[in-house]
Write a protein that holds these residues in place. Structure first.
Motif, PDB file in Angstrom:
ATOM      1  N   LEU A  11       0.836  -1.213   0.000  1.00 19.64           N
ATOM      2  CA  LEU A  11       0.000   0.000   0.000  1.00 19.64           C
ATOM      3  C   LEU A  11       0.867   1.257   0.000  1.00 19.64           C
ATOM      4  O   LEU A  11       0.567   2.228  -0.703  1.00 19.64           O
ATOM      5  CB  LEU A  11      -0.925  -0.003   1.226  1.00 19.64           C
ATOM      6  N   GLU A  12       1.944   1.189   0.784  1.00 18.91           N
ATOM      7  CA  GLU A  12       2.820   2.367   0.814  1.00 18.91           C
ATOM      8  C   GLU A  12       3.483   2.590  -0.549  1.00 18.91           C
ATOM      9  O   GLU A  12       3.599   3.720  -1.026  1.00 18.91           O
ATOM     10  CB  GLU A  12       3.879   2.172   1.899  1.00 18.91           C
ATOM     11  N   ASN A  13       3.885   1.513  -1.181  1.00 20.84           N
ATOM     12  CA  ASN A  13       4.506   1.644  -2.503  1.00 20.84           C
ATOM     13  C   ASN A  13       3.511   2.158  -3.543  1.00 20.84           C
ATOM     14  O   ASN A  13       3.835   3.021  -4.374  1.00 20.84           O
ATOM     15  CB  ASN A  13       5.082   0.292  -2.952  1.00 20.84           C
ATOM     16  N   ASN A  14       2.288   1.625  -3.499  1.00 21.04           N
ATOM     17  CA  ASN A  14       1.251   2.086  -4.447  1.00 21.04           C
ATOM     18  C   ASN A  14       0.892   3.538  -4.210  1.00 21.04           C
ATOM     19  O   ASN A  14       0.663   4.297  -5.161  1.00 21.04           O
ATOM     20  CB  ASN A  14      -0.006   1.208  -4.313  1.00 21.04           C
ATOM     21  N   LEU A  15       0.826   3.940  -2.941  1.00 16.99           N
ATOM     22  CA  LEU A  15       0.484   5.333  -2.623  1.00 16.99           C
ATOM     23  C   LEU A  15       1.573   6.268  -3.142  1.00 16.99           C
ATOM     24  O   LEU A  15       1.281   7.331  -3.715  1.00 16.99           O
ATOM     25  CB  LEU A  15       0.323   5.487  -1.114  1.00 16.99           C
ATOM     26  N   ALA A  16       2.834   5.816  -2.954  1.00 20.21           N
ATOM     27  CA  ALA A  16       3.920   6.646  -3.465  1.00 20.21           C
ATOM     28  C   ALA A  16       3.863   6.734  -4.986  1.00 20.21           C
ATOM     29  O   ALA A  16       4.093   7.801  -5.575  1.00 20.21           O
ATOM     30  CB  ALA A  16       5.262   6.055  -3.011  1.00 20.21           C
ATOM     31  N   LEU A  18       1.153   6.439  -6.796  1.00 24.60           N
ATOM     32  CA  LEU A  18       0.009   7.295  -7.135  1.00 24.60           C
ATOM     33  C   LEU A  18       0.349   8.766  -6.951  1.00 24.60           C
ATOM     34  O   LEU A  18       0.007   9.605  -7.785  1.00 24.60           O
ATOM     35  CB  LEU A  18      -1.207   6.912  -6.274  1.00 24.60           C
ATOM     36  N   LEU A  19       1.033   9.057  -5.850  1.00 19.99           N
ATOM     37  CA  LEU A  19       1.417  10.448  -5.619  1.00 19.99           C
ATOM     38  C   LEU A  19       2.362  10.947  -6.706  1.00 19.99           C
ATOM     39  O   LEU A  19       2.265  12.083  -7.175  1.00 19.99           O
ATOM     40  CB  LEU A  19       2.073  10.584  -4.238  1.00 19.99           C
TER      41      LEU A  19
END
Length: 297
Positions: A11-16, A18-19
């Motif tokens: 999730l942290e990797n995907n959020l990064a 996405l950002l």
């Protein structure tokens, strides 16, 4: 625990990711500028002029460059303006003008003049007053086209530093005060009356000339007829003279006798009952004439 840590890491990797994707989209959106065909955009960097964007797709440095002014390059028409002007012959006029222009160099327009329409209107008013002051009223009315050309050229020179092109200038009307209009109407009526009198006088003169020409023509024709008659009589005399020359006195006596008989016949042929009294000497002459005629016969 390991599974939860894996989920959190994903999730942290995907959020990064996405950002990062959102940031890239924002950068592209801020960097790419599409300018309409009817506009030019003025770009500033840290408050200073950077460049001017023309129609189409353009690129700028996001977050550093910004579009400070969006300028329409379409032709514009100033509202119709009226200004008082005094002609060289001291006639007060009210001139209605209209000016068309377009912005060709937005970087000059936005940084050198605040209110373009007001500045052009003021410039036009001053130029119109100055140019009309050099002309008489009749010249203003008769040379409006030349006056418009002069005003347009002077306005173009005045607004050249503002990045503006004056495409057309028009003088819509030249109005006069009531007193001047009344005086001009009186002058016009007087001129019409003068022309009518001149036309009438010329007509009378022409009639007299035609009558004189007719009399001259009649005199010439009479003289010509008399000349022909004289020539005929001269010819007849010449013929008689030739006959006398060729036939002697007898021919002359014959002609005289012939005329006497014709005259007597004419007297007898008149209307009514005529009594012709002929002296004895005339009878003797007629007798001689008859003898000559019988001798000729």
């Amino acid at each position: 625990m390991d599974f939860e840590n894996l989920i959190v890491g994903l999730l942290e990797n995907n959020l990064a990711f996405l950002l990062l994707a959102v940031l890239i989209v924002i950068v592209i959106f801020r960097a790419v500028k599409i300018v309409p065909q009817s506009e030019q955009h003025v770009v500033e960097r840290f408050g200073r002029l950077r460049k001017v964007l023309g129609p189409g797709i353009n690129m700028i440095v996001p977050f550093i460059d910004r579009i400070a002014h969006r300028v329409s390059i379409l032709e514009r028409q100033l509202p119709t303006a009226s200004q008082d002007a005094i002609t060289r012959d001291n006639v007060l006029t009210q001139v209605d003008t209209s000016v068309f222009y377009r912005i060709t160099e937005p970087e000059k327009t936005v940084y050198r003049i605040r209110d373009v329409d007001s500045a052009i209107s003021t410039t036009v008013a001053g130029i119109v007053r100055a140019e009309i002051g050099k002309m008489d009223l009749d010249e203003v009315q008769a040379n409006r086209s030349a006056l418009i050309t002069t005003i347009k050229a002077n306005v173009e020179d005045a607004v050249d530093n503002w990045g503006i092109e004056v495409t057309r200038a028009e003088i819509l009307d030249v109005n006069l005060d009531a007193a001047t209009r009344a005086a001009m109407m009186q002058q016009l009526n007087a001129e019409r009356a003068r022309r009518a009198q001149v036309t009438e006088a010329e007509g009378k003169k022409r009639a007299v000339e035609l009558a004189a020409d007719a009399e001259l023509y009649a005199s010439e024709q009479t003289a010509k007829a008399r000349r022909v008659l004289a020539e005929a009589e001269a010819y007849a005399t010449q013929v008689v003279a030739q006959a006398i020359n060729e036939n002697g006195l007898e021919a002359a006596q014959y002609q005289i006798a012939l005329k006497q008989v014709e005259a007597l016949g004419g007297m007898a042929a008149g209307d009514g009952n005529q009594t012709v009294i002929v002296p004895a000497e005339a009878l003797a002459a007629f007798g001689d004439a008859f003898r000559l005629l019988r001798g000729r016969g």
